[in-house]
Scaffold this motif. Structure first.
Motif, PDB file in Angstrom:
ATOM      1  N   ARG A   1       0.839  -1.196   0.000  1.00 14.94           N
ATOM      2  CA  ARG A   1       0.000   0.000   0.000  1.00 14.94           C
ATOM      3  C   ARG A   1       0.873   1.244   0.000  1.00 14.94           C
ATOM      4  NH1 ARG A   1      -5.609  -0.001   0.837  1.00 14.94           N
ATOM      5  NH2 ARG A   1      -6.325  -2.077   0.300  1.00 14.94           N
ATOM      6  N   VAL A   2       2.145   1.076   0.452  1.00 19.27           N
ATOM      7  CA  VAL A   2       3.104   2.181   0.511  1.00 19.27           C
ATOM      8  C   VAL A   2       4.455   1.686   0.001  1.00 19.27           C
ATOM      9  CG1 VAL A   2       4.326   3.805   2.021  1.00 19.27           C
ATOM     10  CG2 VAL A   2       1.950   3.196   2.519  1.00 19.27           C
ATOM     11  N   PHE A   3       5.053   2.446  -0.916  1.00 18.84           N
ATOM     12  CA  PHE A   3       6.430   2.211  -1.358  1.00 18.84           C
ATOM     13  C   PHE A   3       7.297   3.230  -0.646  1.00 18.84           C
ATOM     14  CE2 PHE A   3       9.796   3.472  -4.433  1.00 18.84           C
ATOM     15  CZ  PHE A   3      10.576   2.329  -4.318  1.00 18.84           C
ATOM     16  N   LEU A   4       8.460   2.813  -0.140  1.00 16.50           N
ATOM     17  CA  LEU A   4       9.238   3.695   0.721  1.00 16.50           C
ATOM     18  C   LEU A   4      10.742   3.562   0.517  1.00 16.50           C
ATOM     19  CD1 LEU A   4      10.516   1.742   3.236  1.00 16.50           C
ATOM     20  CD2 LEU A   4       8.063   1.524   3.620  1.00 16.50           C
ATOM     21  N   ALA A   5      11.443   4.579   0.984  1.00 14.48           N
ATOM     22  CA  ALA A   5      12.906   4.529   1.096  1.00 14.48           C
ATOM     23  C   ALA A   5      13.236   4.245   2.554  1.00 14.48           C
ATOM     24  CB  ALA A   5      13.524   5.861   0.662  1.00 14.48           C
TER      25      ALA A   5
END
Length: 196
Positions: free
Chosen positions: A88-92
């Protein structure tokens, strides 16, 4: 007002990440990419905070900041919540002084609760910077793998920010989400010997 406590990456770190993402964004039209101006590292999500709580919250956050030294951090790698296959979330991710970052997050969360703000059912702190969201579960495994080698330059986090979320009317086509800093306090403690 809806608030959280966070750290803001400096413009150079933000620009470096924007440049690194350029090749990936067109291949993922199903992701809603977040505005780099809104990028932040959440230390503690507070939710709706009544106005009468604000003075005590500000005092407690100021005290917490004076007990922590600046942190050397970097944006590095990639991941997804809750998982790369059902994201649901793509992140660094974050590198650098992760133990210091976790201590700071724990302290500001505890101080917020003492002030009458914050979440009593706080989840385990997972340092990250959200880059994109999706409305339904999406398999971003190949994106996480492709961007996983990213390693940004180190930067120093010197200030804790109390940030208000301003939602744009809550309807489709309304103004976009905007964040507004409503308080900030420098991290002023000296680093223990052998650190920093």
């Amino acid at each position: 007002m809806r608030l959280f406590v966070g750290l803001l990456p400096p413009p150079a770190a933000r620009d470096e990440l924007v440049l690194a993402l350029e090749a990936h964004r067109p291949r993922w039209p199903g992701l809603r990419w977040l505005d780099p101006a809104n990028w932040h590292v959440t230390l503690s999500f507070l939710g709706e905070v009544p106005d009468p709580v604000l003075p005590g919250l500000r005092t407690r956050l100021a005290g917490a900041a004076t007990r922590h030294p600046p942190l050397t951090l970097s944006l590095t790698g990639a991941g997804a919540f809750p998982s790369a296959r059902r994201a649901r979330v793509f992140l660094a991710g974050l590198g650098g002084d992760r133990p210091g970052l976790a201590r700071l997050a724990e302290r500001v969360g505890a101080e917020a609760l003492e002030a009458g703000a914050g979440q009593t059912d706080r989840r385990r702190f997972t340092p990250h910077l959200s880059l994109a969201r999706c409305r339904a579960d999406m398999d971003v495994s190949s994106l996480v793998e492709a961007f996983g080698t990213f390693s940004g330059a180190a930067w120093e986090a010197t200030t804790v920010h109390l940030i208000r979320s301003n939602f744009g009317g809550g309807t489709t086509g309304g103004a976009p989400l905007r964040y507004e800093t409503v308080g900030e306090w420098p991290l002023t403690a000296r680093a223990p010997r052998g650190q920093g």
